[in-house]
Design a protein around this motif. Structure first.
Motif, PDB file in Angstrom:
ATOM      1  N   MET A 147       0.851  -1.189   0.000  1.00  0.00           N
ATOM      2  CA  MET A 147       0.000   0.000   0.000  1.00  0.00           C
ATOM      3  C   MET A 147       0.890   1.244   0.000  1.00  0.00           C
ATOM      4  O   MET A 147       1.857   1.320   0.745  1.00  0.00           O
ATOM      5  CB  MET A 147      -0.902   0.008   1.245  1.00  0.00           C
ATOM      6  N   SER A 148       0.588   2.229  -0.858  1.00  0.00           N
ATOM      7  CA  SER A 148       1.389   3.434  -0.928  1.00  0.00           C
ATOM      8  C   SER A 148       1.218   4.252   0.344  1.00  0.00           C
ATOM      9  O   SER A 148       0.272   4.068   1.109  1.00  0.00           O
ATOM     10  CB  SER A 148       0.961   4.282  -2.134  1.00  0.00           C
ATOM     11  N   GLY A 149       2.182   5.200   0.541  1.00  0.00           N
ATOM     12  CA  GLY A 149       2.127   6.019   1.734  1.00  0.00           C
ATOM     13  C   GLY A 149       0.853   6.835   1.820  1.00  0.00           C
ATOM     14  O   GLY A 149       0.211   6.898   2.869  1.00  0.00           O
ATOM     15  N   SER A 150       0.444   7.472   0.716  1.00  0.00           N
ATOM     16  CA  SER A 150      -0.761   8.310   0.749  1.00  0.00           C
ATOM     17  C   SER A 150      -2.003   7.485   1.012  1.00  0.00           C
ATOM     18  O   SER A 150      -2.890   7.891   1.775  1.00  0.00           O
ATOM     19  CB  SER A 150      -0.889   9.079  -0.569  1.00  0.00           C
ATOM     20  N   ARG A 151      -2.071   6.281   0.421  1.00  0.00           N
ATOM     21  CA  ARG A 151      -3.245   5.435   0.665  1.00  0.00           C
ATOM     22  C   ARG A 151      -3.273   4.958   2.111  1.00  0.00           C
ATOM     23  O   ARG A 151      -4.329   4.891   2.735  1.00  0.00           O
ATOM     24  CB  ARG A 151      -3.220   4.241  -0.280  1.00  0.00           C
ATOM     25  N   LEU A 160      -3.238  22.968   0.024  1.00  0.00           N
ATOM     26  CA  LEU A 160      -3.694  22.588  -1.312  1.00  0.00           C
ATOM     27  C   LEU A 160      -4.048  21.103  -1.352  1.00  0.00           C
ATOM     28  O   LEU A 160      -3.566  20.318  -0.526  1.00  0.00           O
ATOM     29  CB  LEU A 160      -2.593  22.868  -2.339  1.00  0.00           C
ATOM     30  N   PRO A 161      -4.858  20.684  -2.331  1.00  0.00           N
ATOM     31  CA  PRO A 161      -5.037  19.248  -2.552  1.00  0.00           C
ATOM     32  C   PRO A 161      -3.685  18.565  -2.740  1.00  0.00           C
ATOM     33  O   PRO A 161      -2.758  19.154  -3.301  1.00  0.00           O
ATOM     34  CB  PRO A 161      -5.875  19.195  -3.838  1.00  0.00           C
ATOM     35  N   ASN A 162      -3.592  17.312  -2.246  1.00  0.00           N
ATOM     36  CA  ASN A 162      -2.349  16.577  -2.423  1.00  0.00           C
ATOM     37  C   ASN A 162      -2.460  15.638  -3.628  1.00  0.00           C
ATOM     38  O   ASN A 162      -3.425  15.685  -4.392  1.00  0.00           O
ATOM     39  CB  ASN A 162      -1.971  15.821  -1.148  1.00  0.00           C
ATOM     40  N   ARG A 163      -1.454  14.792  -3.790  1.00  0.00           N
ATOM     41  CA  ARG A 163      -1.416  13.898  -4.946  1.00  0.00           C
ATOM     42  C   ARG A 163      -2.653  12.994  -4.995  1.00  0.00           C
ATOM     43  O   ARG A 163      -3.230  12.782  -6.067  1.00  0.00           O
ATOM     44  CB  ARG A 163      -0.150  13.046  -4.918  1.00  0.00           C
ATOM     45  N   THR A 164      -3.079  12.482  -3.837  1.00  0.00           N
ATOM     46  CA  THR A 164      -4.227  11.574  -3.801  1.00  0.00           C
ATOM     47  C   THR A 164      -5.470  12.256  -4.349  1.00  0.00           C
ATOM     48  O   THR A 164      -6.205  11.681  -5.168  1.00  0.00           O
ATOM     49  CB  THR A 164      -4.479  11.101  -2.360  1.00  0.00           C
ATOM     50  N   LEU A 165      -5.724  13.482  -3.906  1.00  0.00           N
ATOM     51  CA  LEU A 165      -6.912  14.198  -4.366  1.00  0.00           C
ATOM     52  C   LEU A 165      -6.781  14.583  -5.840  1.00  0.00           C
ATOM     53  O   LEU A 165      -7.764  14.521  -6.592  1.00  0.00           O
ATOM     54  CB  LEU A 165      -7.139  15.446  -3.509  1.00  0.00           C
ATOM     55  N   LEU A 166      -5.586  14.965  -6.264  1.00  0.00           N
ATOM     56  CA  LEU A 166      -5.406  15.301  -7.680  1.00  0.00           C
ATOM     57  C   LEU A 166      -5.670  14.083  -8.559  1.00  0.00           C
ATOM     58  O   LEU A 166      -6.300  14.196  -9.618  1.00  0.00           O
ATOM     59  CB  LEU A 166      -3.995  15.830  -7.931  1.00  0.00           C
ATOM     60  N   ALA A 220       7.982  13.297   4.711  1.00  0.00           N
ATOM     61  CA  ALA A 220       6.614  13.809   4.693  1.00  0.00           C
ATOM     62  C   ALA A 220       5.659  12.870   5.427  1.00  0.00           C
ATOM     63  O   ALA A 220       4.734  13.320   6.121  1.00  0.00           O
ATOM     64  CB  ALA A 220       6.159  14.011   3.244  1.00  0.00           C
ATOM     65  N   ILE A 221       5.884  11.548   5.279  1.00  0.00           N
ATOM     66  CA  ILE A 221       5.028  10.574   5.969  1.00  0.00           C
ATOM     67  C   ILE A 221       5.197  10.711   7.486  1.00  0.00           C
ATOM     68  O   ILE A 221       4.216  10.724   8.234  1.00  0.00           O
ATOM     69  CB  ILE A 221       5.372   9.148   5.496  1.00  0.00           C
TER      70      ILE A 221
END
Length: 742
Positions: free
Chosen positions: A1-5, A313-319, A149-150
């Motif tokens: 599972m990726s960090g953002s997920r 701002l929106p992050n990568r997941t939201l983009l 960042a995580i």
């Protein structure tokens, strides 16, 4: 599972939704261990006096166990706390060499076996409350920016859990107090009501009156005779009626109701059909609980998972989600298409390394604000990573229109940024564009092509805009092939020189040349420096290339010296940051000078501003050693990096070269004109020469002279010349006095 997920899953996990602090801390340490692959993850809280640390949760991966309660008295070991209070994150690649941990090694906080750590401060209610420790075993470890960042996000989750726990405990206290004084109303803390079959309210308790904001029960009954009207959403009212008719009972139905002041609040409704003495339906009874706070907490948790903590701002997941929606709309014919712009900061790591992370964060926040001003309705601006921003614009684009928009973004970002205590920063970015033509099916494909395009832009000198083309996907293979061919070219001595004239601006006299590397490929012809110089830098071949250029320039200068006499003509040679950092630098240049017999006083060494981001003491020592040998030092590409005056004034140098990206547009771009004027004034203040690059027309030359710029080079004064043509100019200079150029 990726960090953002994984972070998104953590935000929606049971402990966070239930505001279970102990469960939240266990979830944080287990998530940290899983994402970052560390041997132990722990959460510690400072005591009230700040002189002790208590382990709130210690998760040992090998044993799969959690522990808590260990207390560590910091005593006089306050260096660690001070570091946490001043740093956004403690990145420790080698525990044995870490100053903040020097007094703590072997303690419960830094047990034996700890070799590398990411320690993220937990800031709660404006104060340092604790720390999340991600502890690696098995030797030093280099942490990536994504891992940093995580770790910072996990600390934010702990702060959020503390806030939720305080709110939960406050709510529990309030409910307990309310239950005590409402004991006469069946101990109800929720709103309780009865309605007849027609929906008219017949009875309400004080809790309901309070939740809905009415002064008395009579006031509520008079204002809202029909209880169904409280539910604000018509579709929810219809669903409630349908379920009550069918099932007769509704539990945990979440909807919004309107208070007396007009505000909407989230509530949870429990309703059931009430039967009369004969078993026939006689009305409805139910309870209403205000869950607005829980809803806000859920929304805040979701926001943390989908937005960047620094810029909001929106992050990568939201983009990625919005890109997927844009792709679906395009496939369904509901959208004219879209364009995505990737704005990548040039040399951002240098800002963090030289000026600190706090200033780097401030610069990123300012870039976000500048880009936000350019957004149109429906556009999405997101922060993808440490120094990457993306803009999604759903509209019909032509390539020219998209590149014009990209240039607007680039120019908006590069405006001067005032930094107290330093000279102004001039952020530089490269902008890549991907237009939707129907050939991509997933967001990952869009982002892949964006990454390829921006890498392509950076390889060609940075600070530029470029539109993705399918042929770019072969660029990495071509780069590898070019690297192999460049290595062979160096072995076969196929790299030659071109010499660009440098003139004295007030008198338009030739005063020197800049030696430039030129590659005449036997099969491809002339290979532009913008193609092979980045390849040389990335592969390490820049050391051999730089030595070859220096050796050939010195040999050429030696052939000119008998004719130069008292003329002050010089030759400039570029020195790469890699060369400057090499321990054998002095041995190399001494050997070249001895072998060629060149007059070192006629040699200038150009060092790019990016080279100054290295260790200040080492850079200063290297430059000082070169000057002691007789070389003059120029700072090249000045204005495109991030050197502070506090660093610049400590370095020995003789001149500044104003980068052509500011010089070329200065006649029609006021910001660029001001940048050039500022650099010229800085040069005068420091008592050093100023050389303007990229002068391509007489008007620019005259304007530079009016500003007080001392010298310049560019196509207006002369294109790079072959050694033979440059030699003829030198012959004319030595034979007939000063040589005047346009």
């Amino acid at each position: 599972m990726s960090g953002s997920r994984a972070l998104g899953h953590l935000a929606r996990s049971g402990p966070f939704l239930k505001r279970d602090l102990a469960g939240c801390l266990r979830a944080v340490t287990e998530t940290a261990a899983a994402i970052l692959a560390v041997g132990r993850a722990s959460v510690w809280f400072f005591g009230e006096d700040g002189r002790s640390l208590r382990a709130a949760d210690l998760f040992d991966v090998a044993g799969g166990s959690h522990a808590a309660g260990v207390t560590l008295d910091l005593g006089g070991r306050g260096v660690y706390r001070a570091a946490l209070e001043t740093e956004r994150l403690l990145r420790i690649e080698d525990v044995g060499r870490s100053s903040p941990l020097a007094d703590l090694r072997g303690s419960p906080l830094v047990p034996e076996g700890n070799s590398a750590r990411l320690d993220a401060p937990v800031v709660h209610q404006g104060r340092l409350a604790g720390v999340v420790c991600c502890e690696h075993t098995g030797g030093p470890r280099a942490w990536t920016e994504e891992e940093e960042a995580i770790a910072a996000s996990l600390a934010d989750f702990v702060a959020l859990a503390l806030t939720a726990d305080e709110a939960r405990r406050a709510e529990e206290r309030a409910r307990e107090a309310e239950r005590r004084w409402r004991d006469l109303f069946e101990n109800a803390v929720e709103g309780v009501f009865r309605m007849d079959l027609a929906g008219r309210l017949r009875a309400v308790n004080p809790a309901l009156v309070e939740i809905l904001g009415y002064g008395t029960a009579d006031a509520l009954l008079a204002a809202v005779p029909d209880g169904r009207a409280l539910v604000a959403v018509p579709a929810d009212r219809a669903e409630l009626r349908s379920r009550l008719r069918g099932e007769g009972t509704v539990r945990g139905f979440e909807t919004t109701v309107q208070r007396a002041d007009g505000d909407l609040i989230w509530v949870s409704l429990n309703l059931r059909r009430h039967l009369g003495a004969g078993g026939e339906p006689s009305g409805y009874e139910g309870t209403l609980e205000d869950i607005s706070h829980r809803r806000r907490m859920e929304q805040e948790a979701a926001h943390v998972a989908l937005h960047d903590g620094l810029t909001g701002l929106p992050n990568r997941t939201l983009l990625v989600d919005r890109l997927a929606q844009a792709l679906r709309r395009r496939r369904a014919g509901q959208s004219p298409g879209f364009g995505v712009f990737l704005v990548d900061c040039d040399n951002f790591r240098m800002v963090n390394n030289t000026l600190g992370h706090a200033l780097g964060d401030r610069m990123l926040a300012e870039i976000a604000r500048r880009l936000s001003r350019l957004l149109g309705p429906g556009d999405t601006l997101a922060r993808l990573g440490s120094d990457d921003f993306a803009v999604l614009c759903e509209q019909s684009w032509t390539p020219d229109l998209a590149l014009r928009r990209a240039e607007e973004m680039r120019l908006a970002v590069m405006a001067p940024m005032e930094v107290p205590g330093h000279h102004d920063l001039f952020p530089s970015v490269s902008v890549a564009v991907v237009l939707d033509h129907g050939e991509r099916e997933t967001p990952d494909e869009v982002l892949r092509d964006l990454g390829i395009a921006v890498h392509y832009a950076k390889a060609r000198g940075r600070a530029r805009c470029i539109s993705f083309e399918p042929a770019m996907r072969t660029a990495p293979l071509q780069a590898l092939r070019l690297q192999t061919e460049l290595r062979r070219a160096l072995e076969r001595d196929e790299i030659g020189l071109a010499l660009q004239p440098v003139v004295d601006l007030p008198g338009r006299r030739l005063i020197g040349f800049e030696a430039l590397a030129r590659w005449a490929h036997p099969g491809r012809g002339s290979v532009p420096p913008a193609e092979f110089i980045p390849i040389a830098e990335e592969s390490g071949l820049i050391v051999a290339l730089g030595e070859m250029v220096l050796r050939k320039a010195c040999a050429l200068l030696r052939t000119w010296q008998p004719r130069l006499g008292a003329t002050a003509l010089t030759v400039s040679v570029n020195v790469s940051p890699v060369q400057l950092a090499r321990p054998d630098l002095f041995e190399l240049v001494d050997g070249v000078i001895a072998a060629t017999g060149a007059d070192v006083r006629r040699l200038k060494l150009e060092v790019t501003e990016t080279a100054l981001a290295q260790d200040l003491d080492i850079v200063s020592s290297r430059l000082d050693g070169l000057r002691q040998r007789g070389f003059r030092i120029l700072i090249d590409d000045f204005g495109t990096g991030y050197s502070s005056l506090s660093r610049l004034h400590r370095l020995p140098f003789d001149g500044l070269k104003v980068d052509q990206s500011f010089v070329r547009p200065m006649l029609h771009d006021e910001d660029c004109r001001n940048i050039v004027r500022t650099v010229v004034a800085l040069g005068h203040a420091l008592g050093v020469d100023i050389v303007a690059e990229g002068v391509e027309d007489p008007e620019t030359g005259r304007e530079l002279a009016r500003m007080g710029c001392t010298s310049a080079q560019g196509y207006h004064f002369g294109r790079p010349l072959s050694p033979a043509d440059a030699g003829r100019l030198v012959e004319r200079l030595s034979g007939g006095g000063p040589l005047f150029l346009p």
